[in-house]
Scaffold this motif. Structure first.
Motif, PDB file in Angstrom:
ATOM      1  N   MET A 264       0.851  -1.204   0.000  1.00  0.00           N
ATOM      2  CA  MET A 264       0.000   0.000   0.000  1.00  0.00           C
ATOM      3  C   MET A 264       0.879   1.242   0.000  1.00  0.00           C
ATOM      4  SD  MET A 264      -3.001   1.055   2.687  1.00  0.00           S
ATOM      5  CE  MET A 264      -3.946   2.529   2.426  1.00  0.00           C
ATOM      6  N   VAL A 265       0.628   2.158  -0.924  1.00  0.00           N
ATOM      7  CA  VAL A 265       1.415   3.378  -1.011  1.00  0.00           C
ATOM      8  C   VAL A 265       0.936   4.359   0.062  1.00  0.00           C
ATOM      9  CG1 VAL A 265       2.113   5.287  -2.493  1.00  0.00           C
ATOM     10  CG2 VAL A 265       1.722   3.020  -3.476  1.00  0.00           C
ATOM     11  N   PRO A 266       1.827   4.830   0.931  1.00  0.00           N
ATOM     12  CA  PRO A 266       1.393   5.727   2.007  1.00  0.00           C
ATOM     13  C   PRO A 266       1.024   7.110   1.478  1.00  0.00           C
ATOM     14  CG  PRO A 266       3.784   5.532   1.999  1.00  0.00           C
ATOM     15  CD  PRO A 266       3.285   4.555   0.981  1.00  0.00           C
ATOM     16  N   MET A 267       0.180   7.786   2.232  1.00  0.00           N
ATOM     17  CA  MET A 267      -0.139   9.169   1.905  1.00  0.00           C
ATOM     18  C   MET A 267       1.063  10.036   2.248  1.00  0.00           C
ATOM     19  SD  MET A 267      -4.152   9.745   2.729  1.00  0.00           S
ATOM     20  CE  MET A 267      -3.810  10.623   4.207  1.00  0.00           C
ATOM     21  N   ARG A 268       1.216  11.111   1.494  1.00  0.00           N
ATOM     22  CA  ARG A 268       2.267  12.082   1.806  1.00  0.00           C
ATOM     23  C   ARG A 268       1.737  13.483   1.549  1.00  0.00           C
ATOM     24  NH1 ARG A 268       4.727  14.124  -2.742  1.00  0.00           N
ATOM     25  NH2 ARG A 268       4.555  12.925  -4.690  1.00  0.00           N
ATOM     26  N   SER A 269       2.444  14.437   2.078  1.00  0.00           N
ATOM     27  CA  SER A 269       2.025  15.823   1.929  1.00  0.00           C
ATOM     28  C   SER A 269       2.241  16.277   0.491  1.00  0.00           C
ATOM     29  CB  SER A 269       2.831  16.718   2.871  1.00  0.00           C
ATOM     30  OG  SER A 269       2.398  18.052   2.771  1.00  0.00           O
ATOM     31  N   ARG A 270       1.218  16.907  -0.071  1.00  0.00           N
ATOM     32  CA  ARG A 270       1.278  17.367  -1.453  1.00  0.00           C
ATOM     33  C   ARG A 270       0.816  18.822  -1.537  1.00  0.00           C
ATOM     34  NH1 ARG A 270       1.429  12.784  -4.975  1.00  0.00           N
ATOM     35  NH2 ARG A 270       1.049  10.840  -3.828  1.00  0.00           N
ATOM     36  N   ILE A 271       1.331  19.500  -2.557  1.00  0.00           N
ATOM     37  CA  ILE A 271       0.932  20.879  -2.829  1.00  0.00           C
ATOM     38  C   ILE A 271      -0.151  20.864  -3.911  1.00  0.00           C
ATOM     39  CG2 ILE A 271       1.659  23.161  -3.581  1.00  0.00           C
ATOM     40  CD1 ILE A 271       2.807  22.331  -0.905  1.00  0.00           C
TER      41      ILE A 271
ATOM     42  N   PRO B 111      -1.959   8.259  -3.799  1.00  0.00           N
ATOM     43  CA  PRO B 111      -2.311   8.090  -5.209  1.00  0.00           C
ATOM     44  C   PRO B 111      -3.764   7.669  -5.364  1.00  0.00           C
ATOM     45  CG  PRO B 111      -0.232   7.000  -4.704  1.00  0.00           C
ATOM     46  CD  PRO B 111      -0.812   7.415  -3.395  1.00  0.00           C
ATOM     47  N   GLY B 112      -4.455   8.292  -6.294  1.00  0.00           N
ATOM     48  CA  GLY B 112      -5.849   7.966  -6.553  1.00  0.00           C
ATOM     49  C   GLY B 112      -6.839   8.781  -5.751  1.00  0.00           C
ATOM     50  N   ALA B 113      -6.373   9.570  -4.779  1.00  0.00           N
ATOM     51  CA  ALA B 113      -7.288  10.394  -3.984  1.00  0.00           C
ATOM     52  C   ALA B 113      -8.009  11.385  -4.898  1.00  0.00           C
ATOM     53  CB  ALA B 113      -6.530  11.132  -2.889  1.00  0.00           C
TER      54      ALA B 113
ATOM     55  N   VAL C 215      -5.277  12.104  -7.758  1.00  0.00           N
ATOM     56  CA  VAL C 215      -3.841  12.286  -7.574  1.00  0.00           C
ATOM     57  C   VAL C 215      -3.107  11.226  -8.393  1.00  0.00           C
ATOM     58  CG1 VAL C 215      -1.945  12.165  -5.913  1.00  0.00           C
ATOM     59  CG2 VAL C 215      -4.079  13.341  -5.307  1.00  0.00           C
ATOM     60  N   PHE C 216      -2.157  11.660  -9.189  1.00  0.00           N
ATOM     61  CA  PHE C 216      -1.344  10.738  -9.982  1.00  0.00           C
ATOM     62  C   PHE C 216       0.089  11.234  -9.971  1.00  0.00           C
ATOM     63  CE2 PHE C 216       0.698   9.678 -14.067  1.00  0.00           C
ATOM     64  CZ  PHE C 216       0.670   8.296 -13.973  1.00  0.00           C
ATOM     65  N   ASP C 217       1.006  10.355  -9.660  1.00  0.00           N
ATOM     66  CA  ASP C 217       2.422  10.695  -9.609  1.00  0.00           C
ATOM     67  C   ASP C 217       3.121  10.057 -10.806  1.00  0.00           C
ATOM     68  OD1 ASP C 217       5.015  11.288  -9.091  1.00  0.00           O
ATOM     69  OD2 ASP C 217       5.147  10.208  -7.184  1.00  0.00           O
ATOM     70  N   PRO C 218       3.410  10.823 -11.858  1.00  0.00           N
ATOM     71  CA  PRO C 218       4.014  10.221 -13.051  1.00  0.00           C
ATOM     72  C   PRO C 218       5.400   9.643 -12.802  1.00  0.00           C
ATOM     73  CG  PRO C 218       3.983  12.616 -13.232  1.00  0.00           C
ATOM     74  CD  PRO C 218       3.180  12.279 -12.022  1.00  0.00           C
TER      75      PRO C 218
END
Length: 585
Positions: free
Chosen positions: A1-8, A48-50, A80-83
């Motif tokens: 499971m990919v953890p949540m992290r702080s994003r701008i 990711p995916g939020a 949310v997508f992280d390329p």
């Protein structure tokens, strides 16, 4: 499971007095960004995916204009997508424009499945054929599941039914594994009418200019610096995050810009700078109706610095010569088609200041033949436009037969221009490629259907003969019907051999001045010297004897039963035949 992290989270909304981020159902007030007028900013933890969106002045929640993923379509929230999370399997140093052989395909009809994954399964076929780059028609999100893609509304995202952004990354990675580059068709000149929320965020459009789709994109009015940055940022993001080699720019003549520095010059400078930063070649190919050499002339010489442009004049001349069609814009070319083909092969444009009866005025400007690399023009016998904008979407092999389709391949693949094939052309596909849509708005669907019928009724077609764009059967008819073994089809082998000849013998730095042509309008034959190659075409239904220059000739390819060159310097050519010969140094 990919953890949540702080994003701008950021958005440009210069007219709003209040902006709220809605992230996974939770509202969060955003603050004006320091030093960036009109920008709003918030920081929050998200995985990711939020799902998220923005509400302006307590209005409805709208998707992010810079959304990288829209899993529920253009009207749904962004995700949310992280390329950078994708693990690329193949290293890629890039493939530039010199020496390129392009292959245009539409993901939704290249296979019946209509996905990136299914298209990737056909990449070995393209690698064996010898093309160098797959050119994808637009993949940005549009309403419904099926469509051409030119009514996209989210220039930073990827159509979810195709496989979404990770699906595109996997496709490009697979292409690289076969040694193929990837070019993407992008649309900066308008956004589709359904799901377009940009006007709610800011002055993305202007009534100072008018286009066939209504108001123009705002490239030169108040707020235009941010609009220009929005489009340029999208282009660079696709090139970087999806490891693309180039972009095809749709209808650049409708990018209306009275700024001191044209948008295209700014875009090409940004892409050239990005290529230097990445350490691999990148290129831009324009579709333009202007016949203006400035499109591809270097910026230092006053041009806009794009690396190539489509050459419809070459297509029109070749099509008129092969089919005899003379309606619409073919009229100017059909009067003397061999002369028209000769002029485009040697000068690039047919209309280079000459009168265009179709337009009712003079059109175009000439190239400097000695200074213009021929690769700056893309040459083709078929494209999605030239096939799909016919009433019934007929391909060349259906209109003129496979024998004449084989003749068309010679000036395309062994001619001076950067060649491009349209999917299925290499084996003489006769399945139509028609105009199809999947608009979810019933009024818009009806308007598109009725407009299509009115357009072709003016050219004598009965309304019942025009395929309904909204009928799923129209898309189904347009899917390629793949042969069990395409490489066993004689036309496939012919195209493959011509690509091999091109790679072996044509230098990448040919200028337009390096091409010379002789022809006989009444005899319907043409002889073109392209670098070290001589291309001989007999389009007539009777044999032809063609005198060639002094020196020995080696026959490299022939369509059928062509005898070897005669010793007195004559070629004896059967009806509807072609030869490719190598001249001795």
């Amino acid at each position: 499971m990919v953890p949540m992290r702080s994003r701008i989270f950021e958005v440009w909304a210069p007219r709003a007095g209040r902006v709220t981020l809605h992230l996974s159902g939770r509202p969060l007030a955003m603050r004006p960004a320091d030093g960036r007028e009109g920008w709003w900013r918030a920081e929050a933890a998200a995985g990711p995916g939020a799902r998220y969106g923005f509400a302006l002045d307590d209005g409805p929640v709208l998707p992010d204009p810079r959304a990288r993923r829209l899993p529920d379509g253009p009207e749904g929230p962004a995700a949310v997508f992280d390329p950078a999370a994708y693990a690329w399997r193949h290293r890629w140093a890039g493939r530039g424009l010199p020496g390129a052989v392009l292959y245009e395909l539409h993901v939704g009809t290249f296979t019946r499945e209509g996905t990136f994954a299914a298209a990737a399964g056909r990449l070995p076929h393209l690698a064996r054929l010898g093309v160098t780059h797959v050119q994808l028609m637009p993949v940005c999100p549009f309403p419904g599941r099926h469509g051409w893609g030119y009514d996209g509304v989210a220039p930073w995202a990827v159509h979810e039914p195709y496989g979404g952004p990770e699906g595109l990354q996997r496709f490009v990675d697979a292409a690289h594994g076969h040694g193929l580059g990837v070019v993407l068709d992008v649309v900066h000149n308008h956004l589709g009418p359904s799901g377009n929320h940009l006007p709610e965020f800011g002055p993305y459009f202007t009534d100072r200019h008018e286009t066939p789709w209504g108001w123009a994109v705002n490239l030169d009015g108040p707020g235009s610096p941010e609009v220009r940055a929005y489009l340029i940022g999208s282009a660079l993001a696709f090139l970087r995050d999806f490891r693309l080699d180039g972009l095809r720019l749709d209808a650049v003549h409708t990018l209306l810009d009275d700024s001191p520095r044209h948008f295209l010059a700014e875009l090409s400078a940004a892409v050239d700078g990005h290529a230097a930063q990445l350490g691999r070649p990148l290129f831009l190919v324009a579709e333009s109706d202007q016949n203006d050499p400035a499109t591809t002339e270097p910026r230092g010489a006053g041009g806009r610095g794009l690396h190539a442009q489509w050459n419809d004049d070459f297509h029109h001349a070749l099509h008129a010569a092969l089919t005899g069609e003379s309606q619409g814009y073919y009229a100017d070319f059909a009067r003397a088609p061999m002369a028209a083909l000769a002029k485009t092969l040697t000068g690039g444009f047919f209309h280079d200041g000459t009168h265009s009866a179709f337009r009712g005025r003079p059109h175009g400007r000439p190239f400097d033949r000695a200074a213009t690399p021929a690769r700056r023009l893309v040459g083709y016998a078929q494209t999605h436009d030239q096939v799909g904008n016919r009433a019934l979407g007929e391909r060349l092999a259906a209109l003129a037969g496979p024998e004449r389709a084989a003749l068309a391949a010679v000036p395309v693949l062994c001619g001076p221009f950067t060649p491009m094939l349209f999917m299925g052309e290499e084996w003489g596909a006769t399945t139509p490629w028609q105009f199809f849509t999947d608009h979810q708005d019933p009024e818009l669907a009806a308007a598109v259907r009725d407009g299509r019928r009115r357009e072709f009724a003016a050219h004598g077609w009965a309304a019942g003969e025009i395929p309904d764009p909204q009928d799923p059967a129209t898309r189904e008819r347009s899917c390629l019907d793949w042969p069990e073994r395409p490489e066993l089809v004689w036309l496939w082998a012919w195209h493959r051999s011509l690509i091999g000849i091109r790679n072996a013998h044509l230098p990448h730095d040919l200028a337009l001045a390096d091409v010379s042509v002789r022809f006989d309008e009444d005899g319907r034959w043409l002889l073109a010297d392209v670098g070290p190659l001589t291309l001989a075409l007999n389009l007539a239904d009777s044999p032809a004897t063609v005198r060639v220059g002094p020196g020995s000739l080696t026959r490299l390819a022939t369509t059928h039963r062509c005898p070897p060159p005669g010793r007195p310097g004559r070629l004896r050519m059967p009806p509807r035949s072609a030869m490719v010969l190598l001249r001795a140094e």
